[in-house]
Design an enzyme around this catalytic site. Structure first.
Site, PDB file in Angstrom:
ATOM      1  N   LYS A 183      -8.567 -38.349 -79.417  1.00  5.41           N
ATOM      2  CA  LYS A 183      -8.333 -39.634 -78.748  1.00  5.41           C
ATOM      3  C   LYS A 183      -8.577 -40.783 -79.735  1.00  5.41           C
ATOM      4  O   LYS A 183      -9.703 -41.007 -80.170  1.00  5.41           O
ATOM      5  CB  LYS A 183      -9.292 -39.817 -77.568  1.00  5.41           C
ATOM      6  CG  LYS A 183      -8.959 -41.057 -76.743  1.00  5.41           C
ATOM      7  CD  LYS A 183     -10.083 -41.446 -75.807  1.00  5.41           C
ATOM      8  CE  LYS A 183     -11.051 -42.427 -76.415  1.00  5.41           C
ATOM      9  NZ  LYS A 183     -10.487 -43.745 -76.732  1.00  5.41           N
ATOM     10  N   GLU A 256     -20.875 -39.879 -86.019  1.00  2.99           N
ATOM     11  CA  GLU A 256     -20.758 -40.708 -87.237  1.00  2.99           C
ATOM     12  C   GLU A 256     -20.793 -42.148 -86.756  1.00  2.99           C
ATOM     13  O   GLU A 256     -19.810 -42.649 -86.203  1.00  2.99           O
ATOM     14  CB  GLU A 256     -19.436 -40.409 -87.956  1.00  2.99           C
ATOM     15  CG  GLU A 256     -19.308 -38.990 -88.478  1.00  2.99           C
ATOM     16  CD  GLU A 256     -20.015 -38.776 -89.809  1.00  2.99           C
ATOM     17  OE1 GLU A 256     -20.758 -39.679 -90.261  1.00  2.99           O
ATOM     18  OE2 GLU A 256     -19.837 -37.699 -90.390  1.00  2.99           O
ATOM     19  N   CYS A 290     -17.830 -48.670 -91.953  1.00  2.18           N
ATOM     20  CA  CYS A 290     -19.185 -48.256 -91.571  1.00  2.18           C
ATOM     21  C   CYS A 290     -20.130 -48.335 -92.750  1.00  2.18           C
ATOM     22  O   CYS A 290     -21.253 -48.775 -92.640  1.00  2.18           O
ATOM     23  CB  CYS A 290     -19.153 -46.842 -90.995  1.00  2.18           C
ATOM     24  SG  CYS A 290     -18.393 -45.633 -92.096  1.00  2.18           S
ATOM     25  N   GLU A 388     -25.573 -54.969 -87.324  1.00  6.50           N
ATOM     26  CA  GLU A 388     -24.368 -54.586 -88.064  1.00  6.50           C
ATOM     27  C   GLU A 388     -23.307 -55.648 -87.769  1.00  6.50           C
ATOM     28  O   GLU A 388     -22.730 -55.671 -86.678  1.00  6.50           O
ATOM     29  CB  GLU A 388     -23.865 -53.211 -87.615  1.00  6.50           C
ATOM     30  CG  GLU A 388     -22.650 -52.783 -88.425  1.00  6.50           C
ATOM     31  CD  GLU A 388     -21.957 -51.519 -87.939  1.00  6.50           C
ATOM     32  OE1 GLU A 388     -21.921 -51.275 -86.719  1.00  6.50           O
ATOM     33  OE2 GLU A 388     -21.427 -50.783 -88.784  1.00  6.50           O
TER      34      GLU A 388
HETATM   35  P1  NAD Z   1     -16.842 -47.804 -80.220  1.00  5.79           P
HETATM   36  O1  NAD Z   1     -18.109 -47.035 -80.118  1.00  5.79           O
HETATM   37  O2  NAD Z   1     -16.674 -49.011 -79.388  1.00  5.79           O
HETATM   38  O3  NAD Z   1     -15.577 -46.888 -79.880  1.00  5.79           O
HETATM   39  C1  NAD Z   1     -15.288 -45.706 -80.621  1.00  5.79           C
HETATM   40  C2  NAD Z   1     -14.466 -44.776 -79.740  1.00  5.79           C
HETATM   41  O4  NAD Z   1     -15.263 -44.368 -78.618  1.00  5.79           O
HETATM   42  C3  NAD Z   1     -13.201 -45.391 -79.146  1.00  5.79           C
HETATM   43  O5  NAD Z   1     -12.164 -44.411 -79.196  1.00  5.79           O
HETATM   44  C4  NAD Z   1     -13.610 -45.681 -77.709  1.00  5.79           C
HETATM   45  O6  NAD Z   1     -12.517 -45.705 -76.811  1.00  5.79           O
HETATM   46  C5  NAD Z   1     -14.524 -44.515 -77.410  1.00  5.79           C
HETATM   47  N1  NAD Z   1     -15.492 -44.737 -76.324  1.00  5.79           N
HETATM   48  C6  NAD Z   1     -15.959 -45.908 -75.839  1.00  5.79           C
HETATM   49  N2  NAD Z   1     -16.857 -45.688 -74.849  1.00  5.79           N
HETATM   50  C7  NAD Z   1     -16.975 -44.334 -74.744  1.00  5.79           C
HETATM   51  C8  NAD Z   1     -17.778 -43.492 -73.929  1.00  5.79           C
HETATM   52  N3  NAD Z   1     -18.647 -43.967 -73.029  1.00  5.79           N
HETATM   53  N4  NAD Z   1     -17.668 -42.153 -74.118  1.00  5.79           N
HETATM   54  C9  NAD Z   1     -16.833 -41.645 -75.045  1.00  5.79           C
HETATM   55  N5  NAD Z   1     -16.041 -42.407 -75.833  1.00  5.79           N
HETATM   56  C10 NAD Z   1     -16.117 -43.739 -75.684  1.00  5.79           C
HETATM   57  O7  NAD Z   1     -16.694 -48.105 -81.770  1.00  5.79           O
HETATM   58  P2  NAD Z   1     -15.618 -49.021 -82.485  1.00  5.79           P
HETATM   59  O8  NAD Z   1     -15.969 -50.452 -82.166  1.00  5.79           O
HETATM   60  O9  NAD Z   1     -14.267 -48.496 -82.195  1.00  5.79           O
HETATM   61  O10 NAD Z   1     -15.911 -48.724 -84.030  1.00  5.79           O
HETATM   62  C11 NAD Z   1     -16.740 -49.507 -84.826  1.00  5.79           C
HETATM   63  C12 NAD Z   1     -18.048 -48.784 -85.069  1.00  5.79           C
HETATM   64  O11 NAD Z   1     -17.784 -47.490 -85.640  1.00  5.79           O
HETATM   65  C13 NAD Z   1     -18.927 -49.492 -86.066  1.00  5.79           C
HETATM   66  O12 NAD Z   1     -20.253 -49.466 -85.614  1.00  5.79           O
HETATM   67  C14 NAD Z   1     -18.787 -48.637 -87.336  1.00  5.79           C
HETATM   68  O13 NAD Z   1     -19.869 -48.730 -88.235  1.00  5.79           O
HETATM   69  C15 NAD Z   1     -18.644 -47.275 -86.747  1.00  5.79           C
HETATM   70  N6  NAD Z   1     -18.020 -46.350 -87.700  1.00  5.79           N
HETATM   71  C16 NAD Z   1     -18.766 -45.326 -88.208  1.00  5.79           C
HETATM   72  C17 NAD Z   1     -18.214 -44.473 -89.169  1.00  5.79           C
HETATM   73  C18 NAD Z   1     -18.997 -43.346 -89.774  1.00  5.79           C
HETATM   74  O14 NAD Z   1     -18.391 -42.452 -90.363  1.00  5.79           O
HETATM   75  N7  NAD Z   1     -20.324 -43.336 -89.677  1.00  5.79           N
HETATM   76  C19 NAD Z   1     -16.893 -44.663 -89.569  1.00  5.79           C
HETATM   77  C20 NAD Z   1     -16.168 -45.717 -89.015  1.00  5.79           C
HETATM   78  C21 NAD Z   1     -16.736 -46.551 -88.060  1.00  5.79           C
END
Ligand code: NAD
Length: 485
Positions: A183, A256, A290, A388
């Site tokens: 997804k 992650e 990230c 962050e």
């Molecule tokens: P987010 O947590 O808002 O969303 C990520 C995904 O989770 C989306 O597909 C979203 O639809 C889904 N989601 C949302 N609520 C959910 C729930 N309750 N259950 C399951 N899935 C759900 O994150 P974002 O804003 O899309 O991404 C940015 C964040 O991701 C930043 O904090 C960044 O640092 C982190 N990030 C981490 C890595 C890593 O490898 N550590 C890599 C890239 C981004």
């Protein structure tokens, strides 16, 4: 050879601009759709099909059906199918990259790079060894440690590097013999759906499924009884919800999550080289990585020079719509994130100690643009230092002694990456070892070869992806003890 199927794409059930889910080897539409925005204008430019619970059930059931045969398919055949998929992505990268820029915002060259590198990543992961290990071999018995695939993987991706982060999970899952339901983020679903469509005819039906939908679809996945493992990349807050929801059925979980990476510039650092590396990391993808540098601690004797060098680099960055020639930094990807970055800037401006060395003025639309911004004078508990920011706004902090810098760099619930900059690289590495982070780089920040495991310490994650350790996180260890005849 495993049986390859060549399904005909099904008729769309919706008019969602031609984008389709991939379910059980077929491209299918939905009766529902949602808006996709262009972050450079703030305008809706496409409709994306929206999967509901029934779509998810169909995809998971197909993945579950496909699992037994796929898990028994010889590794060489799985590798060959992944190589065919990798090649299709390479072949289509040029045609697809404007779509990625349209939905994500990053400059065209960065979109092309993201798509072009995926093929190498998939092939790199699929070339790593999955061998069992002989723990002991005596006159009476032989004990082996093996790894078995888990079943159906539910993969959930974010919007910052949306296609690559999703496809990396596909490589992990399929090479190790699992099947997958992926997804993408609802902010950036389209290129992932388009890349999913390239898989039609390569893998057996049901092995690889892609569904677009909102956050509620993610929550349905983590609660789904027939998903055996969740691989999640996203924010710390959502990661905790994923862990809680997965606990019910004790799903295996890899998280992650976010970071607040420090860069520690030692007194013997090469200022120009350090400024190049730090600015590149902090402002790449508009600060939405990230493992970007998100705080800089500079030894007092170098502080003024370092601030000047970083300001010079920030001011040299050409920013604007990702489609405009020469632009190196696009907009923030979505309104929600723009509001977060704007709020951090507002709170910083209200701090009498803060000094905006450059940037900080928001052009105010259209589009979600934030100029490269550098702030000094902040205390350690300022929002821009503690949170962050996930945007191109970088705090620079002065330190007097290294022990103090290490303590301050570690004074956070995050622990994704960190870097140390200095001419005496052995000393810099020793400083790095004291930093509480999943990965520490000396004289660079970020970027790992495919065989290097990646993940976060503390609240930045759980488990590792990439490398052999990453592959094993998609598998269950099994100890096999056999009497020697
Ligand atoms: P987010 O947590 O808002 O969303 C990520 C995904 O989770 C989306 O597909 C979203 O639809 C889904 N989601 C949302 N609520 C959910 C729930 N309750 N259950 C399951 N899935 C759900 O994150 P974002 O804003 O899309 O991404 C940015 C964040 O991701 C930043 O904090 C960044 O640092 C982190 N990030 C981490 C890595 C890593 O490898 N550590 C890599 C890239 C981004």
């Amino acid at each position: 050879m495993a049986t390859l199927t060549h399904p005909e794409p099904a008729e769309a059930a919706s008019s969602a601009d031609g984008y389709r889910h991939l379910i059980d080897g077929r491209l299918v539409g939905s009766s529902q759709s949602f808006d996709v925005f262009d972050p450079a204008t703030g305008e809706v430019f496409a409709q994306c099909p929206s999967a509901d619970r029934a779509d998810l059930d169909r995809a998971v059931a197909a993945a579950k059906r496909a699992f037994p045969a796929w898990s028994r398919t010889p590794i060489a055949e799985r590798r060959a199918m992944l190589a065919a998929f990798a090649q299709r992505i390479r072949d289509d990268a040029e045609a697809l990259h404007p779509l990625l820029t349209r939905e994500q915002g990053k400059p065209l060259a960065d979109s092309l790079g993201e798509l072009q590198r995926i093929g190498d990543h998939i092939e790199g992961m699929a070339s790593l060894p999955l061998d069992s290990v002989v723990l002991s071999e005596g006159p009476r018995e032989r004990i082996e440690m093996r790894w078995r695939p888990l079943g159906v993987v539910g993969a959930i991706a974010p919007w910052n590097v949306p296609v690559a982060l999703g496809m990396h999970k596909v490589a992990h899952a399929l090479y190790t013999g699992n099947t997958i339901v992926l997804k993408p983020s609802p902010y950036t679903p389209l290129t992932t759906l388009a890349v999913g469509a390239l898989a039609v005819g390569i893998f057996p039906d049901g092995v690889f499924n892609v569904l677009a939908g909102g956050n509620e679809l993610g929550a349905l996945m983590t609660g789904h009884p027939d998903i055996d493992k969740v691989s999640f990349t996203g924010s710390v807050a959502t990661g905790k919800k994923v862990a809680a929801s997965s606990a019910d059925s004790l799903k295996r979980v890899t998280l992650e999550l976010g970071g607040n990476d420090p860069a520690v510039v030692l007194a013997d650092a090469d200022v120009e080289a350090a400024a190049d590396g730090i600015a590149r990391s902090a402002f790449a993808n508009c600060g939405q990585i990230c493992m970007a540098v998100k705080r800089v601690y500079v030894a007092a004797p170098l502080y003024d020079q370092m601030v000047a060098a970083l300001v010079k680099r920030a001011e040299a960055i050409v920013w604007g719509p990702g489609t405009r020639p020469g632009v190196r930094m696009g907009p923030i990807q979505n309104a929600m994130q723009y509001d977060k970055v704007a709020s951090v800037i507002d709170r910083t401006r209200a701090d009498p100690a803060a000094k905006f060395e450059t940037g900080g003025q928001l052009p105010g639309g259209p589009g979600y643009f934030v100029p490269p911004t550098i702030v000094t004078g902040l205390a350690d508990d300022a929002a821009l230092v503690c949170e962050e920011q996930f945007g191109p706004v970088l705090p620079i902090l002065r330190y007097e002694d290294e022990a103090d810098a290490i303590r301050r760099a570690n004074d956070t619930r995050f622990g994704l990456g960190a870097s140390v900059w200095g001419s005496d690289t052995a000393h810099a590495a020793a400083v790095g070892q004291q930093l509480e982070a999943g990965q520490v780089w000396v004289n660079r920040h970020g970027g790992n070869p495919v065989n290097v495991p990646f993940g976060g310490a503390k609240e930045s994650g759980l488990g590792r992806e990439h490398g052999v350790e990453g592959l094993r996180s998609y598998m269950e260890m099994q100890i096999v003890t056999v009497p020697v005849a």
